[in-house]
Scaffold this motif. Structure first.
Motif, mmCIF file in Angstrom:
data_model
loop_
_atom_site.group_PDB
_atom_site.id
_atom_site.type_symbol
_atom_site.label_atom_id
_atom_site.label_comp_id
_atom_site.label_asym_id
_atom_site.label_seq_id
_atom_site.Cartn_x
_atom_site.Cartn_y
_atom_site.Cartn_z
ATOM 1 N N ALA A 31 16.408 5.535 -1.985
ATOM 2 C CA ALA A 31 16.032 4.658 -0.874
ATOM 3 C C ALA A 31 15.897 5.464 0.412
ATOM 4 N N ILE A 32 14.823 5.215 1.163
ATOM 5 C CA ILE A 32 14.596 5.865 2.457
ATOM 6 C C ILE A 32 14.048 4.837 3.457
ATOM 7 N N ASP A 33 13.963 5.259 4.722
ATOM 8 C CA ASP A 33 13.236 4.514 5.771
ATOM 9 C C ASP A 33 13.751 3.098 5.977
ATOM 10 N N MET A 34 15.055 2.914 5.985
ATOM 11 C CA MET A 34 15.593 1.556 6.150
ATOM 12 C C MET A 34 15.453 1.076 7.590
ATOM 13 N N THR A 35 15.066 -0.187 7.721
ATOM 14 C CA THR A 35 15.074 -0.876 9.000
ATOM 15 C C THR A 35 15.777 -2.204 8.813
ATOM 16 N N VAL A 36 15.993 -2.959 9.893
ATOM 17 C CA VAL A 36 16.716 -4.225 9.789
ATOM 18 C C VAL A 36 15.963 -5.321 10.535
ATOM 19 N N ASN A 76 4.432 2.926 -0.505
ATOM 20 C CA ASN A 76 4.732 1.982 0.569
ATOM 21 C C ASN A 76 6.034 2.464 1.187
ATOM 22 N N GLU A 77 6.022 2.804 2.466
ATOM 23 C CA GLU A 77 7.225 3.338 3.101
ATOM 24 C C GLU A 77 7.200 3.055 4.594
ATOM 25 N N GLY A 78 8.257 3.480 5.298
ATOM 26 C CA GLY A 78 8.333 3.334 6.749
ATOM 27 C C GLY A 78 8.152 1.920 7.257
ATOM 28 N N PRO A 79 8.792 0.894 6.656
ATOM 29 C CA PRO A 79 8.617 -0.478 7.152
ATOM 30 C C PRO A 79 9.246 -0.650 8.532
ATOM 31 N N GLU A 80 8.554 -1.357 9.416
ATOM 32 C CA GLU A 80 9.065 -1.636 10.759
ATOM 33 C C GLU A 80 8.775 -3.082 11.121
ATOM 34 N N ILE A 81 9.702 -3.697 11.835
ATOM 35 C CA ILE A 81 9.580 -5.099 12.223
ATOM 36 C C ILE A 81 8.821 -5.219 13.544
ATOM 37 N N GLY A 86 -4.100 11.110 9.690
ATOM 38 C CA GLY A 86 -2.898 10.653 9.002
ATOM 39 C C GLY A 86 -1.889 9.942 9.871
ATOM 40 N N VAL A 87 -2.261 8.810 10.468
ATOM 41 C CA VAL A 87 -1.340 8.092 11.359
ATOM 42 C C VAL A 87 -0.385 7.230 10.553
ATOM 43 N N GLY A 88 0.867 7.170 10.974
ATOM 44 C CA GLY A 88 1.827 6.352 10.247
ATOM 45 C C GLY A 88 3.206 6.369 10.853
ATOM 46 N N HIS A 89 4.130 5.722 10.173
ATOM 47 C CA HIS A 89 5.557 5.599 10.503
ATOM 48 C C HIS A 89 5.767 5.314 11.995
ATOM 49 N N CYS A 90 5.620 4.052 12.346
ATOM 50 C CA CYS A 90 5.597 3.650 13.754
ATOM 51 C C CYS A 90 6.867 2.919 14.164
ATOM 52 N N SER A 91 6.971 2.673 15.468
ATOM 53 C CA SER A 91 7.937 1.731 16.025
ATOM 54 C C SER A 91 7.258 1.051 17.203
ATOM 55 N N ALA A 97 18.089 -6.102 5.412
ATOM 56 C CA ALA A 97 17.689 -4.695 5.329
ATOM 57 C C ALA A 97 16.370 -4.617 4.576
ATOM 58 N N ILE A 98 15.466 -3.771 5.068
ATOM 59 C CA ILE A 98 14.173 -3.558 4.424
ATOM 60 C C ILE A 98 13.969 -2.056 4.318
ATOM 61 N N TRP A 99 13.557 -1.574 3.138
ATOM 62 C CA TRP A 99 13.459 -0.140 2.943
ATOM 63 C C TRP A 99 12.402 0.211 1.898
#
Length: 359
Positions: free
Chosen positions: A159-164, A225-230, A286-291, A173-175
């Motif tokens: 598991a990686i890239d956890m957010t809440v 599918n990775e780097g989930p952000e709310i 290659g844009v990705g993994h945002c906040s 938790a989402i990862w």
């Protein structure tokens, strides 16, 4: 003739001494109103706003570092808040930390593994601050369970890239994880969700939310599918995530939308997939993994993301940011990545903060 020369000399002398007696004129400090991308080196940018400051969290050399600044576009005071132990499950490969504030404490979610490559040991851990000060000491709260059998801790899964997500008094938790534990990191990654008892304990089994199945999130050597952000807007909730291969130019963002905010968050059918919602160009790769953060005056929405420095395969990346708007249906409109070096107006309210400090 002599009198004329004396008058000329007297005129210049008077002009000289009068000029010397005048107060010197200094130019007012010029506050720059624009910035350019990229803003700094790095990857997996996580930024949040709290108490008038922007908190930026990142990993470097198996440590986790936090910056606190009044400005979005500049780092402030820096502190290393945690170093990986010399041995144990989280002693290496510290990736993509995020920092969140709940009930008077800061919580840092990060991925780590005992070794790599291959990166087959990655699990998710959580740290908790001693006080509400982001620079206070942090306690290691241990590894979070991200498998299918919570009663058997030995059955944990990559598991990686956890957010809440905080929603209606509950915490989720989402990862990004694997369907099952594998002996190769060339393994497809999915998005999972689980309700939490508290910020450092899972409550139940994980639920599969998204797998790389659409044409725009597949097609390369490895489907991710990775780097989930709310992202929240009014009563709407979105999960913006990264897909395709992180080391290639096709890395991009997809999105899940919670169709009924009053419905079951753990029901995959309550989430609708759309994409790509943000992708690279011939100039930004290659844009990705945002906040996501608001501007200092709260009037603008901004996306902070990373991109590749070149079109060659690899993970040499830098951090960028730009404002975005909203479509009439309430979904985000991210536009296209702003090219390197193009002037961008600073986030609304940031210039006023600096002008006040320079007076």
């Amino acid at each position: 003739m002599m009198r004329k020369k004396l008058l000329i000399i007297l005129f210049f002398e008077l002009a000289f001494f009068t000029g010397c007696n005048e107060s010197p004129v200094f130019a007012e400090p010029q506050v720059k109103t624009t910035f350019t991308n990229p803003v700094w080196d790095g990857a997996d940018p996580w930024m949040t706003r709290h108490g008038g400051h922007y908190i930026y969290c990142y990993s470097v050399n198996n440590t986790i570092v936090v910056s606190r600044s009044k400005y979005m576009t500049r780092w402030g005071k820096l502190k290393t808040i945690w170093r990986a132990p010399s041995s144990g499950w989280n002693s290496n490969c510290v990736w993509a930390p995020e920092i969140h504030f709940f009930d008077g404490h800061w919580y840092v979610y990060y991925a780590a593994g005992v070794s790599g490559p291959p990166f087959i040991h990655q699990r998710t851990g959580v740290l908790r601050s001693a006080t509400d000060d982001v620079f206070s000491d942090y306690e290691d709260m241990g590894m979070l369970y991200t498998g299918d059998n919570p009663d058997n801790s030995g059955s944990n899964i990559w598991a990686i890239d956890m957010t809440v997500l905080e929603h209606q008094g509950k915490l989720y938790a989402i990862w990004s994880g694997w369907e099952k534990q594998m002996d190769t990191d060339a393994t497809s990654q999915n998005l999972y969700i689980s309700e939490m008892k508290n910020p450092y304990t899972m409550k139940g089994k994980r639920v599969l939310l998204s797998s790389p199945e659409e044409s725009w999130e597949t097609g390369g050597p490895l489907n991710l599918n990775e780097g989930p952000e709310i992202l929240k807007h009014g009563n709407q909730i979105f999960i913006v995530y990264s897909c395709r291969e992180s080391w290639l130019v096709d890395y991009r963002l997809g999105m899940l939308q919670l169709m009924n905010p009053d419905g079951n968050v753990l029901d995959p059918s309550n989430w609708k997939k759309k994409g790509p919602v943000f992708h690279g160009t011939s100039k930004v790769y290659g844009v990705g993994h945002c906040s996501f953060v608001k501007s200092p005056d709260g009037t603008e929405d901004w996306i902070v993301y990373h991109s590749k420095k070149s079109s060659s395969p690899g993970w040499d990346r830098d951090v960028r940011m730009q404002s975005f708007t909203w479509n009439v249906d309430g979904t985000p409109h991210f536009g296209v990545p702003v090219p390197t070096g193009k002037e961008i107006s600073r986030p609304s309210g940031e210039v006023a903060i600096e002008q006040a400090e320079t007076k």
